[in-house]
Scaffold this motif. Structure first.
Motif, PDB file in Angstrom:
ATOM      1  N   TRP A 147      44.278  54.923  17.966  1.00  0.00           N
ATOM      2  CA  TRP A 147      42.844  55.046  18.196  1.00  0.00           C
ATOM      3  C   TRP A 147      42.428  56.521  18.184  1.00  0.00           C
ATOM      4  CZ3 TRP A 147      40.200  50.440  18.745  1.00  0.00           C
ATOM      5  CH2 TRP A 147      40.982  49.304  18.975  1.00  0.00           C
TER       6      TRP A 147
ATOM      7  N   THR B 220      38.318  48.075  28.837  1.00  0.00           N
ATOM      8  CA  THR B 220      37.553  48.836  29.814  1.00  0.00           C
ATOM      9  C   THR B 220      38.186  48.719  31.188  1.00  0.00           C
ATOM     10  OG1 THR B 220      36.126  46.934  30.306  1.00  0.00           O
ATOM     11  CG2 THR B 220      35.414  48.415  28.548  1.00  0.00           C
TER      12      THR B 220
ATOM     13  N   TRP C 274      38.737  53.746  29.391  1.00  0.00           N
ATOM     14  CA  TRP C 274      39.473  52.754  28.611  1.00  0.00           C
ATOM     15  C   TRP C 274      40.976  52.959  28.797  1.00  0.00           C
ATOM     16  CZ3 TRP C 274      36.971  49.264  25.136  1.00  0.00           C
ATOM     17  CH2 TRP C 274      35.589  49.451  25.006  1.00  0.00           C
TER      18      TRP C 274
ATOM     19  N   GLU D  34      26.773  52.236  28.890  1.00  0.00           N
ATOM     20  CA  GLU D  34      27.374  52.690  27.638  1.00  0.00           C
ATOM     21  C   GLU D  34      28.890  52.681  27.831  1.00  0.00           C
ATOM     22  OE1 GLU D  34      25.829  53.259  24.907  1.00  0.00           O
ATOM     23  OE2 GLU D  34      23.757  53.247  25.620  1.00  0.00           O
TER      24      GLU D  34
ATOM     25  N   ASP E 179      35.377  60.474  23.720  1.00  0.00           N
ATOM     26  CA  ASP E 179      36.787  60.212  24.002  1.00  0.00           C
ATOM     27  C   ASP E 179      36.910  58.807  24.575  1.00  0.00           C
ATOM     28  OD1 ASP E 179      36.004  60.368  26.730  1.00  0.00           O
ATOM     29  OD2 ASP E 179      36.416  62.529  26.759  1.00  0.00           O
ATOM     30  N   PHE E 180      38.056  58.515  25.189  1.00  0.00           N
ATOM     31  CA  PHE E 180      38.303  57.157  25.682  1.00  0.00           C
ATOM     32  C   PHE E 180      38.357  57.099  27.203  1.00  0.00           C
ATOM     33  CE2 PHE E 180      39.798  57.207  21.320  1.00  0.00           C
ATOM     34  CZ  PHE E 180      39.197  56.059  20.815  1.00  0.00           C
TER      35      PHE E 180
ATOM     36  N   VAL F  15      38.597  59.258  17.425  1.00  0.00           N
ATOM     37  CA  VAL F  15      37.154  59.360  17.242  1.00  0.00           C
ATOM     38  C   VAL F  15      36.894  60.098  15.936  1.00  0.00           C
ATOM     39  CG1 VAL F  15      34.989  60.235  18.176  1.00  0.00           C
ATOM     40  CG2 VAL F  15      36.768  59.388  19.725  1.00  0.00           C
TER      41      VAL F  15
ATOM     42  N   VAL G 174      28.687  50.794  21.600  1.00  0.00           N
ATOM     43  CA  VAL G 174      29.254  49.735  22.438  1.00  0.00           C
ATOM     44  C   VAL G 174      28.524  49.760  23.783  1.00  0.00           C
ATOM     45  CG1 VAL G 174      31.365  48.712  23.348  1.00  0.00           C
ATOM     46  CG2 VAL G 174      31.457  50.143  21.297  1.00  0.00           C
TER      47      VAL G 174
ATOM     48  N   TRP H  70      31.274  53.202  25.729  1.00  0.00           N
ATOM     49  CA  TRP H  70      31.960  54.307  25.064  1.00  0.00           C
ATOM     50  C   TRP H  70      31.035  55.502  25.010  1.00  0.00           C
ATOM     51  CZ3 TRP H  70      31.710  56.196  19.657  1.00  0.00           C
ATOM     52  CH2 TRP H  70      32.689  57.165  19.410  1.00  0.00           C
ATOM     53  N   ASN H  71      31.544  56.656  25.429  1.00  0.00           N
ATOM     54  CA  ASN H  71      30.703  57.843  25.580  1.00  0.00           C
ATOM     55  C   ASN H  71      30.500  58.622  24.288  1.00  0.00           C
ATOM     56  OD1 ASN H  71      33.089  59.307  25.184  1.00  0.00           O
ATOM     57  ND2 ASN H  71      33.374  59.731  27.374  1.00  0.00           N
TER      58      ASN H  71
ATOM     59  N   ILE I 220      34.492  54.990  16.928  1.00  0.00           N
ATOM     60  CA  ILE I 220      35.879  54.707  17.286  1.00  0.00           C
ATOM     61  C   ILE I 220      36.597  54.257  16.023  1.00  0.00           C
ATOM     62  CG2 ILE I 220      37.403  53.200  18.608  1.00  0.00           C
ATOM     63  CD1 ILE I 220      35.182  52.926  20.687  1.00  0.00           C
TER      64      ILE I 220
ATOM     65  N   ARG J 126      31.131  51.328  17.022  1.00  0.00           N
ATOM     66  CA  ARG J 126      30.189  52.295  17.565  1.00  0.00           C
ATOM     67  C   ARG J 126      29.134  51.547  18.385  1.00  0.00           C
ATOM     68  NH1 ARG J 126      26.572  54.084  12.201  1.00  0.00           N
ATOM     69  NH2 ARG J 126      25.364  52.120  12.086  1.00  0.00           N
TER      70      ARG J 126
END
Length: 529
Positions: free
Chosen positions: A58, A77, A42, A32, A38-39, A60, A209, A34-35, A65, A207
């Motif tokens: 950017w 990433t 990244w 995954e 948060d970022f 949430v 991702v 993106w959790n 995102i 979303r």
């Protein structure tokens, strides 16, 4: 034998791999990227001279995102990936705009970074842009970075969530938008890198991702013998029978029987063998594994009703074994009930295997040898396999076993009876036969006509890839599936059958599909020099 509901296999997802050990080659666990909060993992990047902090672009919002797009930039990433399946959803929350997903992103030492951009720009989703000096064979010219999409536009209007599936495998990149093949590039210069999401001019949201690393297939190991015989050919793996090509006395050439790992019979015996207990006797034209179609220049080559045509083998041009692969090449012609030739074909079948899997690669070139050939829009076709009765999803009302143990799933995650008529890169059936967990999958080559194909996959165990039956299978207007091969022309198709035991990861089937699709169907059909 356990009942279907109580069977331990009812909750085990089985798949198949072309590998020495199915479990050893299961794909790595999905990542995954993106959790959802948060970022973390990244980093933020902006165009040189940008006035705003790139992180300010950017945020949430409501589990997605959100990017304002007011300045050019991207997030990338920390992890890098080589061979993988990336799935990401995106949408325009307001008006349509421009953005992209970058794969195999190199060092952040230039703007834009060296990478391949899978374009999200409204009206151009599915284009691929070579960024920062990246190269591919499909560039129209060395100075032109954009590779236009091949397929019809599949993106949704603003507000709708688009699903992007991006497969990076060795030096190829394949892009689907909402399940529709959009682009494929080869000989890519970049083989590994980060993944990035782009900010460029308009608000955009992302979303779900997720990246799934794909494992390297291991070579086949069993010696294969292919022996031509009167009326067909016999195929053995390490001295044990795998299958046979039968043509003499048959309405069409076929493979029978199909013996899977552990000596388990994978297909139905009927009508080739009529005294097997507990066998359904419906559809007597369902003869093991075969290729035919129900509407060819108006003639029926699918059923065995009065007036139906037949397909006969006129030559076995190659029957050759080897230490890890066997090959059968045949020439065939399609004759009407009156004996007139409608068309011809060349088929190349490759056989491989190991202790816990067997594989058949099935290539066919249909040739318009007697004038134009129209393959009609009907669900009755085309490359088909009738599975062992215990792999059915439901028992037949009139004949066959009262208890069945089958499950089904396709590459899009659709399960059970719902796989019927759906487009997919592959379809898998699995369950319990003779007390053993076994199954099979059929893979549709990326170069095939109308890939991903609609599947004539029935709950009673018929699985058929049919790129022509668009009206009945896909709900298209009647006749939409017609395909004409001009006089003297040809149509080449390629499929892979995998027969397995064990419980591998379905992601590994994707790795097998990637590996198979990286081969050339045309090259496989070429006559050896």
């Amino acid at each position: 034998m356990p009942s279907p509901k109580n069977s331990p296999f009812a909750v085990v997802i089985l798949g198949c791999l072309l590998a020495v050990s199915l479990r050893a080659l299961a794909a790595a666990a999905p990542v995954e990227l993106w959790n959802g909060r948060d970022f973390a993992g990244w980093s933020f990047h902006a165009e040189p001279g940008a006035k705003l902090d790139p992180a300010s672009l950017w945020s949430v919002r409501a589990g997605a995102i959100h990017c304002t797009g007011v300045e050019k930039g991207y997030i990338r990433t920390a992890q890098e990936f080589a061979d993988f399946h990336l799935r990401v959803e995106s949408r325009w929350p307001e008006q349509a705009g421009n953005s992209g997903v970058f794969v195999r992103v190199g060092a952040a030492d230039q703007f834009w970074p060296r990478s391949f951009e899978c374009q999200l720009k409204a009206g151009s989703a599915g284009d691929i842009i070579c960024m920062g000096g990246a190269r591919t064979a499909e560039q129209p010219a060395p100075t032109q970075r954009r590779v236009p999409r091949r397929g019809e536009m599949a993106e949704l209007p603003p507000g709708g969530w688009n699903v992007y599936d991006i497969f990076c495998w060795k030096n190829t990149i394949t892009v689907y938008v909402n399940g529709t093949l959009q682009n494929r590039i080869t000989d890519c210069s970049e083989l590994r890198g980060a993944i990035a999401l782009q900010s460029e001019g308009a608000p955009v949201e992302f979303r779900n991702v997720t990246v799934r690393p794909l494992a390297e297939p291991v070579a086949a190991v069993l010696p294969v013998a292919v022996t031509a015989q009167p009326g067909g050919a016999e195929v053995t793996l390490a001295g044990e029978r795998f299958t046979a090509w039968l043509s003499a006395g048959q309405p069409r050439p076929l493979l029978y029987p199909l013996i899977g790992p552990g000596g388990v019979r994978m297909g139905r015996d009927f009508p080739l063998k009529t005294d097997t207990p507990d066998e359904p006797t419906d559809h007597p034209h369902h003869r093991s594994l075969w290729f035919a179609h129900g509407l060819v220049n108006g003639h029926d080559f699918w059923t065995e009703k009065r007036g139906a045509g037949r397909i006969e083998t006129v030559a076995v041009e190659r029957a050759e074994g080897g230490p890890a692969q066997g090959t059968l090449r045949t020439r065939n012609r399609w004759l009407t009930a009156a004996g007139a030739e409608t068309c011809a074909d060349v088929r190349v079948l490759r056989f491989r295997g190991a202790a816990d899997w067997r594989a058949v690669d099935y290539f066919i070139e249909l040739q318009a040898s007697a004038g134009p050939v129209v393959l009609g829009d009907t669900k009755e076709g085309t490359l088909a396999f009738r599975s062992h009765p215990h792999l059915q999803l439901a028992p037949e009302a009139k004949s066959g076993p009262r208890e069945v143990y089958g499950h089904a799933r396709n590459s899009e995650g659709i399960e059970g009876k719902a796989v019927w008529g759906k487009r997919a890169r592959w379809v898998a059936f699995w369950g319990t036969v003779e007390g053993k967990s076994v199954g099979f999958a059929v893979l549709d080559h990326v170069a095939n006509l109308r890939h991903p194909t609609p599947w004539m996959a029935r709950d009673y165990g018929l699985v058929a890839a049919n790129p022509f039956g668009l009206h009945e299978l896909a709900g298209a207007p009647k006749g939409s599936g017609n395909w004409t091969i001009p006089a003297g022309g040809a149509l080449a198709l390629g499929y892979r059958f995998l027969f397995f035991q064990g419980a591998p990861d379905f992601d590994a089937i994707d790795a097998q599909w990637c590996a198979f699709s990286s081969e050339s169907v045309t090259a496989a059909l070429a006559r050896p020099q």
